[in-house]
Design an enzyme around this catalytic site. Sequence first.
Site, PDB file in Angstrom:
ATOM      1  N   LYS A  54      95.764 -17.720  49.407  1.00  0.00           N
ATOM      2  CA  LYS A  54      94.579 -18.009  50.210  1.00  0.00           C
ATOM      3  C   LYS A  54      93.418 -18.541  49.371  1.00  0.00           C
ATOM      4  CE  LYS A  54      95.735 -16.706  54.460  1.00  0.00           C
ATOM      5  NZ  LYS A  54      95.637 -17.621  55.631  1.00  0.00           N
ATOM      6  N   SER A  75      92.678 -10.974  58.148  1.00  0.00           N
ATOM      7  CA  SER A  75      93.430  -9.717  58.075  1.00  0.00           C
ATOM      8  C   SER A  75      93.330  -9.115  56.679  1.00  0.00           C
ATOM      9  CB  SER A  75      94.899  -9.958  58.436  1.00  0.00           C
ATOM     10  OG  SER A  75      95.464 -10.917  57.561  1.00  0.00           O
ATOM     11  N   ASN A  77      93.659 -11.069  53.123  1.00  0.00           N
ATOM     12  CA  ASN A  77      93.784 -11.930  51.944  1.00  0.00           C
ATOM     13  C   ASN A  77      92.825 -13.116  51.961  1.00  0.00           C
ATOM     14  OD1 ASN A  77      95.678 -10.303  50.768  1.00  0.00           O
ATOM     15  ND2 ASN A  77      97.440 -11.547  51.352  1.00  0.00           N
ATOM     16  N   GLY A 178      99.453 -20.633  59.895  1.00  0.00           N
ATOM     17  CA  GLY A 178     100.088 -21.945  59.816  1.00  0.00           C
ATOM     18  C   GLY A 178      99.509 -22.871  58.772  1.00  0.00           C
TER      19      GLY A 178
END
Length: 325
Positions: A54, A75, A77, A178
């Site tokens: 990320k 969520s 990261n 995605g």
Amino acid sequence: MTTIGSATRSGLGIADVRVAAERISGLVRHTPLLALGSNLLVKGEHRQHGGSFKLRGAANAMVVLRPAAVVTGSSGNHGIAVATIGAACDVPVTVVMAAGTSEAKARAIRARGARVVHIEGGVAERERRARSIADRTGAVYLPSSDHELVVAGAGTVGLEVAEDAPDVTTIFVPTGGGGLLAGVCLAVDAFDHPVRVVGVEPVHTRRYAISIAAGGPVELPPSSTIADGLRGQRPGAVPLPIIRRRVDELIGVTDDAIVHALGALRAAGVAAEPSGAVALAGAMQAGCGGHAVAVVSGGNTSEVLSAAPRTFDERKHNDDDHRRG
């Protein structure tokens, strides 16, 4: 399930991923390919700064946008990544987290100086709240996947695979929001031969497989999976058309399969979190003909996160990170 508005088309291509790679080269680590069998390698994004891939998308977006303040939903990261870049650039960060997310990740975000807002409800409600806070405060809203700069940054994972393993024939990619899958779909144009791209979703959160089958984006109800980073409810407007156009296959894996893959990774010394084991679960389920890579997207386990956060200055690039092994 709720059908939502049509996805926008993206003009992103391999050139955007290459520009992103140059732009963020001083901020990200070139992570290693690690052998896990004779024909299978894993891309070790658990060794990335911030513990996951990320950081790539967050860095690319924040370098270009130069925001005065940032709000995001995560969520865990992506929030850690944005907080890490925010701390390095002295940019205030607010991270909205939905019910059921990891408290260890929330602590890691706060430890990097960011503010955490917890809400009830699922990922869709989380994103609505993040947008609302950004609108109210004038901060930049930076989604975890559904942004062209984030997708291009995530795609640098695929560029590194092309550089380090040019003979690869299949790449298995964990699929939540995605952004990583879309980025890898763009990046495989760097290979000089066709490469299969396989997206792997938790079986109860198959928003991309369902949306593509339905002919348009579909919003799923909130669900649970051991892969807490992949619980999103709707496909992203930026990733969906890229994935629909280029992905070769989308497969679903159960929590049991993810746990099995997690055990295989840990037996090989790879400290992955459950979400990070999803691509390997897909590779093990599908079988690995030819030369395959499974992306280990993150390693932010509770044990890892219990350590004090490290800054860029405290981390040194390992020369071996550019090699298989």
